[in-house]
Design a protein around this motif. Structure first.
Motif, mmCIF file in Angstrom:
data_model
loop_
_atom_site.group_PDB
_atom_site.id
_atom_site.type_symbol
_atom_site.label_atom_id
_atom_site.label_comp_id
_atom_site.label_asym_id
_atom_site.label_seq_id
_atom_site.Cartn_x
_atom_site.Cartn_y
_atom_site.Cartn_z
ATOM 1 N N VAL A 127 0.829 -1.207 0.000
ATOM 2 C CA VAL A 127 0.000 0.000 0.000
ATOM 3 C C VAL A 127 0.863 1.257 0.000
ATOM 4 O O VAL A 127 2.061 1.208 0.282
ATOM 5 N N THR A 128 0.229 2.372 -0.325
ATOM 6 C CA THR A 128 0.817 3.682 -0.061
ATOM 7 C C THR A 128 0.144 4.235 1.194
ATOM 8 O O THR A 128 -1.039 3.973 1.441
ATOM 9 N N LEU A 129 0.892 4.981 1.981
ATOM 10 C CA LEU A 129 0.379 5.535 3.220
ATOM 11 C C LEU A 129 0.206 7.045 3.106
ATOM 12 O O LEU A 129 1.147 7.748 2.715
ATOM 13 N N ASN A 130 -0.990 7.527 3.452
ATOM 14 C CA ASN A 130 -1.159 8.978 3.510
ATOM 15 C C ASN A 130 -0.566 9.493 4.821
ATOM 16 O O ASN A 130 -0.102 8.724 5.660
ATOM 17 N N LYS A 131 -0.587 10.799 5.024
ATOM 18 C CA LYS A 131 0.063 11.395 6.188
ATOM 19 C C LYS A 131 -0.536 10.874 7.499
ATOM 20 O O LYS A 131 0.198 10.586 8.461
ATOM 21 N N GLU A 132 -1.850 10.707 7.544
ATOM 22 C CA GLU A 132 -2.497 10.261 8.772
ATOM 23 C C GLU A 132 -2.059 8.836 9.135
ATOM 24 O O GLU A 132 -1.749 8.546 10.305
ATOM 25 N N TYR A 133 -2.015 7.958 8.141
ATOM 26 C CA TYR A 133 -1.610 6.569 8.412
ATOM 27 C C TYR A 133 -0.108 6.498 8.706
ATOM 28 O O TYR A 133 0.339 5.667 9.498
ATOM 29 N N GLN A 134 0.666 7.347 8.069
ATOM 30 C CA GLN A 134 2.099 7.396 8.397
ATOM 31 C C GLN A 134 2.301 7.733 9.867
ATOM 32 O O GLN A 134 3.092 7.089 10.559
ATOM 33 N N ASP A 135 1.568 8.736 10.328
ATOM 34 C CA ASP A 135 1.700 9.143 11.725
ATOM 35 C C ASP A 135 1.282 8.013 12.666
ATOM 36 O O ASP A 135 1.946 7.753 13.682
ATOM 37 N N SER A 136 0.202 7.341 12.337
ATOM 38 C CA SER A 136 -0.280 6.252 13.187
ATOM 39 C C SER A 136 0.710 5.094 13.198
ATOM 40 O O SER A 136 1.011 4.526 14.261
ATOM 41 N N PHE A 137 1.225 4.751 12.021
ATOM 42 C CA PHE A 137 2.164 3.629 11.955
ATOM 43 C C PHE A 137 3.457 3.958 12.710
ATOM 44 O O PHE A 137 4.011 3.109 13.414
ATOM 45 N N GLU A 138 3.922 5.194 12.564
ATOM 46 C CA GLU A 138 5.138 5.615 13.257
ATOM 47 C C GLU A 138 4.929 5.586 14.771
ATOM 48 O O GLU A 138 5.825 5.194 15.536
ATOM 49 N N ALA A 139 3.741 5.980 15.218
ATOM 50 C CA ALA A 139 3.429 5.962 16.649
ATOM 51 C C ALA A 139 3.447 4.535 17.188
ATOM 52 O O ALA A 139 3.969 4.271 18.279
ATOM 53 N N ILE A 140 2.910 3.617 16.424
ATOM 54 C CA ILE A 140 2.905 2.210 16.847
ATOM 55 C C ILE A 140 4.323 1.671 16.903
ATOM 56 O O ILE A 140 4.692 0.931 17.837
ATOM 57 N N ARG A 141 5.143 2.033 15.922
ATOM 58 C CA ARG A 141 6.540 1.579 15.920
ATOM 59 C C ARG A 141 7.258 2.079 17.178
ATOM 60 O O ARG A 141 8.127 1.400 17.719
ATOM 61 N N ASN A 142 6.867 3.269 17.650
ATOM 62 C CA ASN A 142 7.489 3.839 18.840
ATOM 63 C C ASN A 142 6.735 3.475 20.118
ATOM 64 O O ASN A 142 7.013 4.028 21.194
ATOM 65 N N LYS A 143 5.739 2.558 19.965
ATOM 66 C CA LYS A 143 4.928 2.094 21.103
ATOM 67 C C LYS A 143 4.208 3.230 21.812
ATOM 68 O O LYS A 143 4.069 3.266 23.036
ATOM 69 N N ASN A 144 3.766 4.176 21.020
ATOM 70 C CA ASN A 144 2.967 5.284 21.524
ATOM 71 C C ASN A 144 1.545 5.112 20.984
ATOM 72 O O ASN A 144 1.255 5.453 19.842
ATOM 73 N N PHE A 145 0.656 4.565 21.803
ATOM 74 C CA PHE A 145 -0.663 4.171 21.320
ATOM 75 C C PHE A 145 -1.744 5.200 21.605
ATOM 76 O O PHE A 145 -2.924 4.963 21.355
ATOM 77 N N LYS A 146 -1.345 6.351 22.104
ATOM 78 C CA LYS A 146 -2.325 7.387 22.395
ATOM 79 C C LYS A 146 -2.799 8.068 21.106
ATOM 80 O O LYS A 146 -2.004 8.307 20.189
ATOM 81 N N ASN A 147 -4.081 8.337 21.056
ATOM 82 C CA ASN A 147 -4.687 9.133 19.975
ATOM 83 C C ASN A 147 -4.610 8.471 18.594
ATOM 84 O O ASN A 147 -4.709 9.167 17.581
ATOM 85 N N ILE A 148 -4.369 7.146 18.547
ATOM 86 C CA ILE A 148 -4.407 6.466 17.248
ATOM 87 C C ILE A 148 -5.856 6.062 16.963
ATOM 88 O O ILE A 148 -6.480 5.375 17.778
ATOM 89 N N PRO A 149 -6.419 6.472 15.843
ATOM 90 C CA PRO A 149 -7.812 6.113 15.531
ATOM 91 C C PRO A 149 -8.001 4.596 15.500
ATOM 92 O O PRO A 149 -7.143 3.861 14.994
ATOM 93 N N ASP A 150 -9.111 4.122 16.039
ATOM 94 C CA ASP A 150 -9.402 2.680 16.047
ATOM 95 C C ASP A 150 -9.418 2.115 14.628
ATOM 96 O O ASP A 150 -8.996 0.977 14.397
ATOM 97 N N GLN A 151 -9.892 2.917 13.686
ATOM 98 C CA GLN A 151 -9.945 2.447 12.289
ATOM 99 C C GLN A 151 -8.547 2.171 11.750
ATOM 100 O O GLN A 151 -8.343 1.218 10.999
ATOM 101 N N HIS A 152 -7.577 3.005 12.137
ATOM 102 C CA HIS A 152 -6.204 2.797 11.691
ATOM 103 C C HIS A 152 -5.646 1.490 12.256
ATOM 104 O O HIS A 152 -5.001 0.717 11.534
ATOM 105 N N ILE A 153 -5.895 1.253 13.533
ATOM 106 C CA ILE A 153 -5.452 -0.001 14.165
ATOM 107 C C ILE A 153 -6.066 -1.194 13.438
ATOM 108 O O ILE A 153 -5.378 -2.174 13.101
ATOM 109 N N GLU A 154 -7.362 -1.089 13.192
ATOM 110 C CA GLU A 154 -8.097 -2.191 12.556
ATOM 111 C C GLU A 154 -7.552 -2.483 11.158
ATOM 112 O O GLU A 154 -7.321 -3.643 10.794
ATOM 113 N N LYS A 155 -7.340 -1.447 10.344
ATOM 114 C CA LYS A 155 -6.867 -1.627 8.972
ATOM 115 C C LYS A 155 -5.430 -2.149 8.931
ATOM 116 O O LYS A 155 -5.104 -3.041 8.136
ATOM 117 N N LEU A 156 -4.562 -1.592 9.768
ATOM 118 C CA LEU A 156 -3.161 -2.038 9.783
ATOM 119 C C LEU A 156 -3.045 -3.482 10.260
ATOM 120 O O LEU A 156 -2.220 -4.249 9.761
#
Length: 384
Positions: A28-57
């Motif tokens: 896939v290609t990642l838009n800015k919002e998904y990039q931010d969410s994925f980067e947050a997960i990589r850094n184990k920062n799970f605050k403010n990540i939309p549930d939809q992003h978690i579900e899709k990833l």
């Protein structure tokens, strides 16, 4: 909690961020919002990540549960594929003889053919091993398999009847040098023998092909094979294999304009394979062989070149193999030569001392057989 998958490849190109997972095959290609969410997960920062992003990833396999052992899952899938009892895959060398004399060929071209007794043993062996199976796959091989077309006719008829009677799915394919594969022959293979596809080798353009893919008398074969491919590509799937070595890399580029000129774009598929040196074979061309690292660079360059010309190379990124590995290490696959010997690897066909058994006696060399079947991932794979 979640973690990113070990099978992720994350990269940027031309200002676009890409994410690929080699286990699920999702790219896939990642838009800015998904990039931010994925980067947050990589850094184990799970605050403010939309549930939809978690579900899709998670659905795509880019993130997994924190306690998931992905290598264990892949080992399970690999073993499931290796030891499946639903499938029987056979590569059958109708003869070890060939009308070509390619210098890098690993086979000894002996006058070896299926006689009446060995042909009966072959059919009996397949019937016996089809019990409980849902799928049968046959690849007709050689030498040159079309030198024994009558044998293919007789055996195919019996196998098709058996599979139809037992409601077993069957898939028949062929590896041929293409020289004898005229339209009449191809129509016969499709209509009578249910052949679905054929692999034909072209070693680049005419110059290098006619030095390596030569007849017994030393004459080149490029034009004849090209004419045959044009004649048959509308009735049978043609996969063109291009062997790449140190000697023909530059001339391989010449092949694609010729394919385009002959209106073969999107009518055939093309893939590249390195000329490698196998045990007890290819020693005369060892200096021409390519290491994996060398080949991968040339393969990428050749694919890009074909793309620039407008030749459609098909889907280029790797797809999920579902745990499948080399047929040589699978319990449900064998190679059979025209002497009635059983092998695990295509590259060993015709070498009597490397066989694992015979059609009449079954598996007799348990040590060699289980040495193949016992293959597992090398330790370096777990760090890759």
């Amino acid at each position: 909690m979640y973690k990113q998958s070990k099978f992720n490849l994350y990269f940027e190109n031309g200002g676009v961020t890409f994410l690929y997972n080699s286990h699920t095959g999702v790219f896939v290609t990642l838009n800015k919002e998904y990039q931010d969410s994925f980067e947050a997960i990589r850094n184990k920062n799970f605050k403010n990540i939309p549930d939809q992003h978690i579900e899709k990833l998670k659905e795509a396999g880019f993130i997994v549960d924190e306690n998931t052992n992905e290598y264990q899952i892949y080992e399970y899938l690999t073993n499931k594929s290796k030891y499946s009892n639903d499938y029987l895959g056979l590569t059958i060398a109708t003869t070890l003889q060939c009308n070509f004399r390619c210098p890098y060929c690993y086979e000894d071209h002996m006058d070896s053919y299926f006689d009446e007794d060995k042909e009966k043993n072959l059919v009996d062996f397949v019937f016996k091993n089809l019990e409980g199976k849902r799928d049968l796959s046959i690849t007709w091989y050689g030498g040159e398999p079309l030198l024994q077309l009558d044998m293919i006719n007789r055996v195919s008829k019996q196998l098709i009847e058996k599979c139809t009677e037992e409601k077993i799915n069957y898939h028949f394919n062929m590896v041929s040098n293409g020289y004898l594969l005229t339209r009449n022959v191809a129509e016969h293979l499709v209509n009578e023998n249910k052949i679905e596809s054929v692999q034909i080798t072209l070693d680049g353009g005419p110059k290098t092909h006619n030095m390596t893919r030569i007849l017994r008398n030393g004459k080149g074969t490029f034009n004849k094979i090209m004419d045959n491919i044009k004649e048959i590509c509308d009735i049978i799937k043609v996969n063109i294999r291009v062997n790449v070595s140190q000697d023909n890399i530059k001339d391989v580029h010449e092949l694609f304009p010729i394919l385009l000129e002959n209106d073969l774009n999107r009518k055939v598929s093309v893939y590249f394979a390195p000329v490698t040196s196998h045990e007890g074979s290819c020693q005369s061309v060892t200096e021409s062989c390519l290491r994996t690292e060398e080949f991968s660079k040339w393969e990428t360059e050749l694919i890009n070149y074909a793309d620039r010309l407008g030749f459609d190379m098909g889907k280029l990124y790797p797809s999920n193999l579902g745990g499948s590995v080399c047929t040589a290490v699978s319990d449900n696959t064998l190679v059979i030569d025209s002497n009635g010997n059983l092998y695990k690897c295509w590259n060993e066909v015709g070498k009597d001392h490397l066989k694992v058994g015979t059609l009449s006696d079954g598996i007799t060399n348990n040590e060699r057989y289980f040495n193949w079947i016992g293959w597992s991932f090398p330790n370096k794979c777990y760090d890759c």
